[in-house]
Design a protein around this motif. Sequence first.
Motif, PDB file in Angstrom:
ATOM      1  N   UNK A  16      42.088  43.156  69.219  1.00 47.11           N
ATOM      2  CA  UNK A  16      42.992  42.754  68.138  1.00 47.11           C
ATOM      3  C   UNK A  16      44.049  41.775  68.644  1.00 47.11           C
ATOM      4  N   UNK A  17      44.529  41.998  69.874  1.00 47.78           N
ATOM      5  CA  UNK A  17      45.502  41.063  70.465  1.00 47.78           C
ATOM      6  C   UNK A  17      44.847  39.721  70.790  1.00 47.78           C
ATOM      7  N   UNK A  18      43.607  39.749  71.263  1.00 48.11           N
ATOM      8  CA  UNK A  18      42.918  38.524  71.666  1.00 48.11           C
ATOM      9  C   UNK A  18      42.520  37.669  70.467  1.00 48.11           C
ATOM     10  N   UNK A  19      42.272  38.305  69.325  1.00 48.71           N
ATOM     11  CA  UNK A  19      41.816  37.588  68.127  1.00 48.71           C
ATOM     12  C   UNK A  19      42.647  37.992  66.912  1.00 48.71           C
ATOM     13  N   UNK A  20      43.947  37.672  66.938  1.00 45.85           N
ATOM     14  CA  UNK A  20      44.829  38.125  65.860  1.00 45.85           C
ATOM     15  C   UNK A  20      44.572  37.422  64.525  1.00 45.85           C
ATOM     16  N   UNK A  21      43.872  36.311  64.525  1.00 47.50           N
ATOM     17  CA  UNK A  21      43.690  35.541  63.301  1.00 47.50           C
ATOM     18  C   UNK A  21      42.404  35.800  62.558  1.00 47.50           C
ATOM     19  N   UNK A  22      41.661  36.840  62.924  1.00 46.89           N
ATOM     20  CA  UNK A  22      40.363  37.072  62.273  1.00 46.89           C
ATOM     21  C   UNK A  22      40.502  37.243  60.763  1.00 46.89           C
ATOM     22  N   UNK A  39      32.536  47.015  53.376  1.00 45.91           N
ATOM     23  CA  UNK A  39      32.098  46.856  51.986  1.00 45.91           C
ATOM     24  C   UNK A  39      33.267  46.848  51.009  1.00 45.91           C
ATOM     25  N   UNK A  40      34.411  47.353  51.441  1.00 46.42           N
ATOM     26  CA  UNK A  40      35.600  47.372  50.592  1.00 46.42           C
ATOM     27  C   UNK A  40      36.617  46.307  51.020  1.00 46.42           C
ATOM     28  N   UNK A  41      36.147  45.319  51.790  1.00 50.33           N
ATOM     29  CA  UNK A  41      37.016  44.237  52.220  1.00 50.33           C
ATOM     30  C   UNK A  41      37.726  44.466  53.541  1.00 50.33           C
ATOM     31  N   UNK A  42      37.448  45.578  54.214  1.00 52.01           N
ATOM     32  CA  UNK A  42      38.061  45.828  55.510  1.00 52.01           C
ATOM     33  C   UNK A  42      37.619  44.747  56.497  1.00 52.01           C
ATOM     34  N   UNK A  43      38.540  44.353  57.379  1.00 48.06           N
ATOM     35  CA  UNK A  43      38.229  43.378  58.421  1.00 48.06           C
ATOM     36  C   UNK A  43      38.922  43.818  59.698  1.00 48.06           C
ATOM     37  N   UNK A  44      38.132  43.988  60.763  1.00 47.05           N
ATOM     38  CA  UNK A  44      38.690  44.437  62.036  1.00 47.05           C
ATOM     39  C   UNK A  44      37.923  43.783  63.173  1.00 47.05           C
ATOM     40  N   UNK A  45      38.638  43.465  64.228  1.00 45.31           N
ATOM     41  CA  UNK A  45      37.996  43.075  65.474  1.00 45.31           C
ATOM     42  C   UNK A  45      37.814  44.368  66.260  1.00 45.31           C
ATOM     43  N   UNK A  46      36.573  44.675  66.632  1.00 45.38           N
ATOM     44  CA  UNK A  46      36.276  45.939  67.312  1.00 45.38           C
ATOM     45  C   UNK A  46      36.344  45.818  68.822  1.00 45.38           C
ATOM     46  N   UNK A  47      35.821  44.716  69.357  1.00 43.25           N
ATOM     47  CA  UNK A  47      35.760  44.535  70.811  1.00 43.25           C
ATOM     48  C   UNK A  47      35.745  43.044  71.124  1.00 43.25           C
TER      49      UNK A  47
END
Length: 174
Positions: free
Chosen positions: A159-165, A94-102
Amino acid sequence: MLPLDTHGFPPALAAVAGVAFDHDGDEDVDYTPYEGFLTAEETTDWFRAWTGNAELDGDAFRVIGQSGSGGYVAFWRIRPGRPVAEQPVVFCGSEGEMCVLAEDLAGFLWFLADGWGPIDVAYPGHRVPRPSPELAAVAERFAGAGSRRPAAEIQAAAARAFPGFEETVDALCR
């Protein structure tokens, strides 16, 4: 809120939704699983509001849950032709965070079983995760005990597999 679309919803996620997530204190996992995907209309409305781009649709995402602050956990449909369970699981806070979790559903099941939620990736070290035997049973049933890994390892590999999210989503905001 519109009814949740359960068409094609993975049975593993329905099992996760059947597990009680305590929200009594800061030590608990900040995650509320859904019993079905958000509708396409809801997903598009959210994605447009979240990115500030009224031209977008939310077709690249299948929302499966949320954090207490209103951020969404979703499959990011980036792997063409692959089923939703083989797509990466991401967090759009909700605050703009973006992360690949799995990297996929199996990894996400073990991520949750290890006591982690999306906020634990966005804000590392803010709490000590506690593994969940109930979620471990779900993960063993649907992902297999042989795929078990610690949440930190699951998230780092994703995060390594999808570095461009983050860059991909940022580009949509322009």
